[in-house]
Design a protein around this motif. Structure first.
Motif, PDB file in Angstrom:
ATOM      1  N   ALA A  17      15.320  -3.681   2.299  1.00  0.00           N
ATOM      2  CA  ALA A  17      14.956  -3.705   3.725  1.00  0.00           C
ATOM      3  C   ALA A  17      13.459  -4.032   3.816  1.00  0.00           C
ATOM      4  CB  ALA A  17      15.233  -2.348   4.352  1.00  0.00           C
ATOM      5  N   ASN A  18      13.023  -4.531   4.967  1.00  0.00           N
ATOM      6  CA  ASN A  18      11.610  -4.893   5.113  1.00  0.00           C
ATOM      7  C   ASN A  18      10.661  -3.740   4.783  1.00  0.00           C
ATOM      8  OD1 ASN A  18      12.279  -7.454   5.782  1.00  0.00           O
ATOM      9  ND2 ASN A  18      11.989  -7.235   7.986  1.00  0.00           N
ATOM     10  N   LYS A  19      11.108  -2.516   5.078  1.00  0.00           N
ATOM     11  CA  LYS A  19      10.236  -1.352   4.857  1.00  0.00           C
ATOM     12  C   LYS A  19       9.941  -1.120   3.362  1.00  0.00           C
ATOM     13  CE  LYS A  19      13.981   1.989   4.465  1.00  0.00           C
ATOM     14  NZ  LYS A  19      14.753   3.061   5.048  1.00  0.00           N
ATOM     15  N   HIS A  20      10.729  -1.748   2.491  1.00  0.00           N
ATOM     16  CA  HIS A  20      10.530  -1.544   1.049  1.00  0.00           C
ATOM     17  C   HIS A  20       9.367  -2.345   0.477  1.00  0.00           C
ATOM     18  CE1 HIS A  20      15.050  -0.422   1.032  1.00  0.00           C
ATOM     19  NE2 HIS A  20      14.349   0.694   0.860  1.00  0.00           N
ATOM     20  N   TYR A  21       9.004  -3.480   1.135  1.00  0.00           N
ATOM     21  CA  TYR A  21       8.052  -4.408   0.508  1.00  0.00           C
ATOM     22  C   TYR A  21       6.665  -3.822   0.267  1.00  0.00           C
ATOM     23  CZ  TYR A  21      11.453  -8.183   1.086  1.00  0.00           C
ATOM     24  OH  TYR A  21      12.569  -8.962   1.008  1.00  0.00           O
ATOM     25  N   LYS A  22       6.046  -3.293   1.338  1.00  0.00           N
ATOM     26  CA  LYS A  22       4.655  -2.834   1.186  1.00  0.00           C
ATOM     27  C   LYS A  22       4.490  -1.731   0.137  1.00  0.00           C
ATOM     28  CE  LYS A  22       2.847  -2.135   5.250  1.00  0.00           C
ATOM     29  NZ  LYS A  22       2.393  -2.235   6.644  1.00  0.00           N
ATOM     30  N   PRO A  23       5.323  -0.652   0.212  1.00  0.00           N
ATOM     31  CA  PRO A  23       5.169   0.371  -0.824  1.00  0.00           C
ATOM     32  C   PRO A  23       5.437  -0.159  -2.231  1.00  0.00           C
ATOM     33  CG  PRO A  23       6.954   0.946   0.723  1.00  0.00           C
ATOM     34  CD  PRO A  23       6.272  -0.253   1.272  1.00  0.00           C
ATOM     35  N   ALA A  24       6.398  -1.093  -2.356  1.00  0.00           N
ATOM     36  CA  ALA A  24       6.719  -1.631  -3.688  1.00  0.00           C
ATOM     37  C   ALA A  24       5.561  -2.466  -4.233  1.00  0.00           C
ATOM     38  CB  ALA A  24       7.994  -2.468  -3.628  1.00  0.00           C
ATOM     39  N   ILE A  25       4.978  -3.310  -3.375  1.00  0.00           N
ATOM     40  CA  ILE A  25       3.867  -4.155  -3.826  1.00  0.00           C
ATOM     41  C   ILE A  25       2.656  -3.278  -4.178  1.00  0.00           C
ATOM     42  CG2 ILE A  25       2.208  -5.933  -3.084  1.00  0.00           C
ATOM     43  CD1 ILE A  25       4.607  -7.251  -1.542  1.00  0.00           C
ATOM     44  N   LYS A  26       2.387  -2.273  -3.335  1.00  0.00           N
ATOM     45  CA  LYS A  26       1.268  -1.353  -3.587  1.00  0.00           C
ATOM     46  C   LYS A  26       1.437  -0.677  -4.950  1.00  0.00           C
ATOM     47  CE  LYS A  26      -1.335   0.822  -0.219  1.00  0.00           C
ATOM     48  NZ  LYS A  26      -1.198   1.062   1.173  1.00  0.00           N
ATOM     49  N   LYS A  27       2.645  -0.158  -5.187  1.00  0.00           N
ATOM     50  CA  LYS A  27       2.935   0.549  -6.437  1.00  0.00           C
ATOM     51  C   LYS A  27       2.840  -0.410  -7.635  1.00  0.00           C
ATOM     52  CE  LYS A  27       4.439   3.965  -9.016  1.00  0.00           C
ATOM     53  NZ  LYS A  27       3.388   4.867  -9.499  1.00  0.00           N
ATOM     54  N   ALA A  28       3.360  -1.639  -7.465  1.00  0.00           N
ATOM     55  CA  ALA A  28       3.348  -2.606  -8.572  1.00  0.00           C
ATOM     56  C   ALA A  28       1.919  -3.016  -8.924  1.00  0.00           C
ATOM     57  CB  ALA A  28       4.187  -3.825  -8.211  1.00  0.00           C
ATOM     58  N   ILE A  29       1.037  -3.073  -7.917  1.00  0.00           N
ATOM     59  CA  ILE A  29      -0.383  -3.362  -8.183  1.00  0.00           C
ATOM     60  C   ILE A  29      -0.987  -2.223  -9.010  1.00  0.00           C
ATOM     61  CG2 ILE A  29      -2.689  -3.578  -7.136  1.00  0.00           C
ATOM     62  CD1 ILE A  29      -1.407  -5.205  -4.859  1.00  0.00           C
ATOM     63  N   GLU A  30      -0.633  -0.992  -8.658  1.00  0.00           N
ATOM     64  CA  GLU A  30      -1.130   0.174  -9.423  1.00  0.00           C
ATOM     65  C   GLU A  30      -0.662   0.108 -10.876  1.00  0.00           C
ATOM     66  OE1 GLU A  30       0.024   3.881  -7.529  1.00  0.00           O
ATOM     67  OE2 GLU A  30      -0.825   3.179  -5.618  1.00  0.00           O
ATOM     68  N   ILE A  31       0.628  -0.215 -11.046  1.00  0.00           N
ATOM     69  CA  ILE A  31       1.180  -0.317 -12.414  1.00  0.00           C
ATOM     70  C   ILE A  31       0.428  -1.393 -13.196  1.00  0.00           C
ATOM     71  CG2 ILE A  31       3.239  -0.934 -13.775  1.00  0.00           C
ATOM     72  CD1 ILE A  31       4.932   0.269 -11.434  1.00  0.00           C
ATOM     73  N   ALA A  32       0.212  -2.568 -12.551  1.00  0.00           N
ATOM     74  CA  ALA A  32      -0.476  -3.676 -13.224  1.00  0.00           C
ATOM     75  C   ALA A  32      -1.922  -3.286 -13.571  1.00  0.00           C
ATOM     76  CB  ALA A  32      -0.464  -4.919 -12.336  1.00  0.00           C
ATOM     77  N   LYS A  33      -2.583  -2.570 -12.665  1.00  0.00           N
ATOM     78  CA  LYS A  33      -3.965  -2.121 -12.937  1.00  0.00           C
ATOM     79  C   LYS A  33      -3.993  -1.172 -14.145  1.00  0.00           C
ATOM     80  CE  LYS A  33      -6.420  -2.495  -8.553  1.00  0.00           C
ATOM     81  NZ  LYS A  33      -6.857  -1.829  -7.321  1.00  0.00           N
ATOM     82  N   GLU A  34      -2.964  -0.328 -14.221  1.00  0.00           N
ATOM     83  CA  GLU A  34      -2.857   0.621 -15.335  1.00  0.00           C
ATOM     84  C   GLU A  34      -2.682  -0.148 -16.657  1.00  0.00           C
ATOM     85  OE1 GLU A  34      -3.156   3.740 -17.442  1.00  0.00           O
ATOM     86  OE2 GLU A  34      -3.617   3.803 -15.296  1.00  0.00           O
ATOM     87  N   GLU A  35      -1.861  -1.224 -16.614  1.00  0.00           N
ATOM     88  CA  GLU A  35      -1.653  -2.050 -17.820  1.00  0.00           C
ATOM     89  C   GLU A  35      -2.965  -2.698 -18.265  1.00  0.00           C
ATOM     90  OE1 GLU A  35       2.994  -3.342 -16.709  1.00  0.00           O
ATOM     91  OE2 GLU A  35       1.304  -4.632 -16.131  1.00  0.00           O
ATOM     92  N   ILE A  36      -3.749  -3.181 -17.288  1.00  0.00           N
ATOM     93  CA  ILE A  36      -5.054  -3.794 -17.582  1.00  0.00           C
ATOM     94  C   ILE A  36      -5.993  -2.722 -18.177  1.00  0.00           C
ATOM     95  CG2 ILE A  36      -7.105  -4.871 -16.546  1.00  0.00           C
ATOM     96  CD1 ILE A  36      -4.902  -6.819 -16.212  1.00  0.00           C
ATOM     97  N   HIS A  37      -5.969  -1.545 -17.543  1.00  0.00           N
ATOM     98  CA  HIS A  37      -6.829  -0.436 -17.975  1.00  0.00           C
ATOM     99  C   HIS A  37      -6.577  -0.096 -19.444  1.00  0.00           C
ATOM    100  CE1 HIS A  37      -9.345   3.087 -17.453  1.00  0.00           C
ATOM    101  NE2 HIS A  37      -8.392   3.858 -17.948  1.00  0.00           N
ATOM    102  N   LYS A  38      -5.294  -0.104 -19.832  1.00  0.00           N
ATOM    103  CA  LYS A  38      -4.915   0.193 -21.217  1.00  0.00           C
ATOM    104  C   LYS A  38      -5.553  -0.802 -22.189  1.00  0.00           C
ATOM    105  CE  LYS A  38      -0.465   2.563 -21.591  1.00  0.00           C
ATOM    106  NZ  LYS A  38       0.938   2.274 -21.295  1.00  0.00           N
TER     107      LYS A  38
END
Length: 671
Positions: A17-38
Motif C-alpha cells: 500500500a502507499n503507506k508502506h513506501y516512506k517507512p520502508a525507504i527510511k529504514k532501508a537507508i538506515e540499513i545501508a548506512k549501517e553497512e557503510i559504517h561497518k
C-alpha cells in the motif's frame, strides 16, 4: 508488517500500500548506512574484498525497494505516489552525497585503488575498482575543503538552474494556444487530429478547435495542414520558446549553465565540461566526437543538399513556392513520401496483431539465444494488464523473470522503456538471476478488434525487447556492472540492433500474419517499408548532427566569452544549414535534452549507437540473420558482459574490428 521490509523474491505488488513506501525507504537507508559504517569501522587493512566488494553489495534492500517505487511512479502512479516521490527524492540524493563525500570511506577505497597493480585483478574486478574510485573522484573527493564547498555551491546552483530552465520551457509551451473557428483552416488534417483539437476546445469550453505546442498537437499540424500561414505562425511560436522578452526567457539561464559546468570541470581538473563527461563514455574525448560527427557530415551533406533541392522543386511544382522555409519541410516531405511509396500505415496494421508480434520476438530470441518464454500466473503483478513470464534456456536453466506491460492507462507516463526490479549478480556463490520489465503504450483491443500495431510500434517493441535481452542475459559477478549498466553511448546497441530484424523477410514471415486470414504480409509491403525507411535520410542525419555539434560547441570550449545565444548558435549551425534563418527563433533556449536532461556533451550518442548497430547487423547479414555462431558471439561478448570491460574491447571481441560508419551509410542510402 511492511511487505517491502520482508525478504521477497519477486516484488510483492498485491501486498503493498502507499503507506508502506516512506517507512520502508527510511529504514532501508538506515540499513545501508549501517553497512557503510561497518566498512569504515573495520580495523583490518583495506582490501579488494573487505572494501571494494563490500561497498558494491551495500544498499541492496534500498535498491530493490526504490526500484519498485520509482517503476510504479512511471507505470502505475497517482497523486499520492507523486507526492511521496517529491519527499523521498531529497532523502536519496542526500544519502548518495553522504557516501561520495565520506572521507574515511574514500580513504579506504583510494588505498585499495593505489595498490591495484599488485592485486592480480581480473578485468571485471579492475573495472569495479576503477568505477568505484572514479565515482568518488569525479564528485570531488580529492578536493581540499574550500574547493569542496565551492563544488557543492556550483552543484546546488546547477540543479536550480536546470529546474528553472525546464519550468520556463513548460510555461512557454503552456502559454500558447492557436484557436481556430473556421473549418477551412483545418484542410489536410487527418480526422484523428481534428477530433483531438475539437476535444481540447471542448475541455476549455470554447467553440471550434485548439492546437498547442505539445507534440501530439504540433507535429500533425506541421505535417498535414494545408494553410501555410498558420503553419508559419505555429512554427515561429514554437521556435522562440525561452527566447522572448518575458519572464520565461532562458538566454541568461543557458549562459549561466554552460559557464558553471565549465567552472565545475576546471575545479575537478578537466579542460572543459565535455572532457569531464566523455572520459566515462565510449567516445572518450571531444576531439573524437567532433571528428566522428564531421566524418558523417561529409558523407551526409551532399545527399541532404540534393534531397533539399528536390523538395524545393516539388514544392514549386505543386504550389509555386519559391523559397522553402522551416514550416514547409515536414508538410512537403510527407506529401512526396506518400507519392513515391504509396504506403499507408493503416494497410499494414492488420498484419501486426500484438500477440503475434510478441510470439515473433520470442521466437527470434529463441533462434538466436536459445531462450524459452513461458507465460505464468504465479508471479504477483501491479496491474491486470501486465503479462508475466518465466524465461529459461533450452536446457531448462532459469534465466530471468520477465514482465511486459503494453497498454496506456491513467497513471502511466507516455512512451516506452525497459527497466529492472532486480539486478543479476553472483553472491555467496549463487548466480542470482534478474527480474526485467518492458513498458509500452500500444492501442488496446476493442470488443471487435485485437490490438493492431503500426509498423513504428513494432520497431518500438523490438527496441525495448533488445534492452530487455541485455538485462536478462546478464552474467557478471557484481550488480553495479551487470546488464544495462554500461556507458551511455553503448547502451542503445542491443536495443537498436534488434530493430533490424523487423525489416527482414525471414523474420517477418514468423509473425507478420493477417489477424483474420492468417496470410503472411505481402513482400511488396516489406520492400516498401525498407525503401521508405531511408527516405530523406540525408536531411535527417544532417539535422541530428547539427544538434550534436551545437551541444559540443557549448561544452567543449571555454564559454566565458560568449555574448549572445543567437550569434553563437548561428555560428555552430553554419555547416549544417539548409533552411533560411528565422531571426526570432533560437534552439538552445528550449534544448531540454542538454540543459535539463542528461544529454549535455552526449547528444552525439544517438548517431554513435546507430553506427554500432548497423555495423553489428552487417555481420549477421553476411552470415545469415539467424546464424548461431554470430549470435553466440554477440551474446557472450556484448549481451552477457554488461559493463565489465570497456565497450570498445567488448565490441571488437564480437566483431573482430572497430566499427566503421560504412554500414550505416549504406543502410541509410548515403553511399
Amino acid at each position: 508488517m511492511n511487505p517491502l521490509l520482508q525478504d521477497f523474491n519477486t516484488a510483492p505488488f498485491s501486498k503493498i500500500a502507499n503507506k508502506h513506501y516512506k517507512p520502508a525507504i527510511k529504514k532501508a537507508i538506515e540499513i545501508a548506512k549501517e553497512e557503510i559504517h561497518k566498512i569504515v569501522e573495520n580495523t583490518e587493512k583495506p582490501t579488494f574484498e573487505n572494501t571494494t566488494v563490500a561497498l558494491d553489495f551495500t544498499g541492496e534492500k534500498l535498491n530493490r525497494i526504490t526500484s519498485i517505487f520509482f517503476n510504479l511512479n512511471s507505470a502505475e502512479t497517482n497523486d499520492e505516489i507523486q507526492k511521496i516521490a517529491q519527499e523521498v527524492s531529497p532523502w536519496l540524493s542526500e544519502f548518495r552525497n553522504d557516501i561520495t563525500l565520506n572521507e574515511a570511506l574514500f580513504k579506504k577505497v583510494k588505498e585499495v585503488f593505489d595498490t591495484k597493480e599488485s592485486l592480480n585483478l581480473t578485468p571485471e574486478q579492475e573495472m569495479l575498482l576503477d568505477k568505484q574510485y572514479k565515482s568518488f573522484a569525479r564528485n570531488g573527493a580529492n578536493l581540499n575543503e574550500s574547493d569542496k564547498t565551492e563544488l557543492r555551491k556550483i552543484d546546488t546552483q546547477l540543479s536550480k538552474l536546470s529546474l528553472k530552465f525546464g519550468e520556463n520551457v513548460l510555461a512557454e509551451t503552456n502559454a500558447f494556444e492557436m484557436h481556430l473557428t473556421d473549418e477551412n483552416d483545418l484542410a489536410g488534417l487527418p480526422d484523428s487530429t481534428k477530433e483531438a483539437a475539437k476535444q481540447l476546445a471542448n475541455e476549455k469550453e470554447k467553440e471550434g478547435w485548439i492546437f498547442t505546442l505539445d507534440y501530439p498537437s504540433y507535429i500533425p499540424f506541421m505535417t498535414y495542414a494545408d494553410n501555410r500561414e498558420l503553419r508559419k505562425k505555429l512554427a515561429i511560436v514554437a521556435g522562440k520558446k525561452g527566447f522572448q522578452d518575458n519572464k520565461n526567457n532562458n538566454e541568461q539561464v543557458v549562459l549561466d549553465i554552460v559557464n558553471l559546468r565549465h567552472k565545475r570541470a576546471n575545479l575537478l581538473g578537466y579542460k572543459t565540461h565535455a572532457h569531464f563527461v566523455l572520459e566515462e563514455r565510449m567516445a572518450e574525448t571531444p576531439e573524437k566526437v567532433i571528428d566522428f560527427s564531421n566524418e558523417l557530415l561529409e558523407k551526409a551533406k551532399p545527399a541532404a543538399t540534393k534531397e533539399f533541392e528536390n523538395l524545393e522543386k516539388y514544392a514549386k511544382k505543386l504550389d509555386g513556392i519559391d523559397q522553402l522555409q522551416k514550416w514547409d519541410g515536414a508538410y512537403y516531405s510527407e506529401k512526396l513520401k506518400k507519392e513515391i511509396f504509396d504506403l499507408d500505415q493503416e494497410l499494414l496494421k492488420p498484419y501486426f496483431k500484438l500477440e503475434n508480434v510478441i510470439d515473433g520476438v520470442f521466437e527470434i530470441a529463441s533462434r538466436l539465444y536459445d531462450l524459452k518464454f513461458d507465460e505464468v500466473s504465479t508471479i504477483d503483478k501491479y496491474h491486470e494488464d501486465v503479462k508475466t513470464y518465466n524465461v529459461t534456456d533450452t536446457d531448462g536453466n532459469f534465466i530471468s523473470v520477465f514482465y511486459a506491460d503494453f497498454h496506456p492507462r491513467k497513471g502511466k507516463r507516455n512512451g516506452a522503456w525497459m527497466t529492472s526490479y532486480k539486478s543479476q549478480q553472483v553472491k555467496n556463490g549463487v548466480n542470482e538471476r534478474p527480474h526485467v520489465s518492458i513498458v509500452c503504450n500500444f492501442t488496446k483491443p476493442t470488443p471487435t478488434k485485437p490490438s493492431l500495431l503500426t509498423f513504428n510500434e513494432v520497431t518500438t517493441l523490438f527496441h525495448e525487447f533488445g534492452h530487455a535481452l541485455h538485462g536478462m542475459l546478464a552474467n557478471t559477478t557484481y550488480n553495479s556492472l551487470s546488464g544495462t549498466s554500461v556507458s551511455w553511448d553503448f547502451v542503445e546497441l542491443p536495443s537498436q540492433v534488434l530493430e533490424n530484424w523487423c525489416y527482414e523477410k525471414e523474420a517477418l514471415e514468423l509473425f507478420a500474419k493477417h489477424y483474420e486470414t492468417g496470410e503472411v504480409i505481402p513482400m511488396k509491403y516489406v520492400e516498401k517499408i525498407k525503401e521508405s525507411a531511408s527516405f530523406h535520410e540525408g536531411m535527417q542525419t544532417l539535422r541530428q548532427l547539427s544538434f550534436g555539434l551545437l551541444d559540443m560547441s557549448w561544452h567543449s570550449q571555454n564559454p566565458s566569452e560568449i555574448k549572445t545565444v543567437k550569434d553563437f548558435e548561428n555560428e555552430a549551425f553554419a555547416n549544417t544549414k539548409l533552411y533560411p534563418d528565422v531571426p526570432e527563433n533560437v534552439m538552445s533556449t528550449a534544448f531540454s535534452h542538454i540543459f535539463q536532461g542528461g544529454y549535455s556533451a552526449g547528444y552525439y550518442s544517438y548517431k554513435w549507437a546507430e553506427v554500432l548497430d548497423a555495423d553489428a547487423f552487417e555481420y549477421f547479414l553476411e552470415e545469415g540473420i539467424f546464424n548461431k555462431e554470430v549470435a553466440t558471439k554477440f551474446k557472450e561478448n556484448v549481451l552477457s558482459k554488461g559493463g565489465t570491460e570497456k565497450p570498445m574491447i567488448l565490441y571488437k571481441r564480437f566483431r573482430g574490428k572497430e566499427p566503421k560508419p560504412d554500414a550505416l551509410l549504406k543502410r541509410a542510402g548515403l553511399l
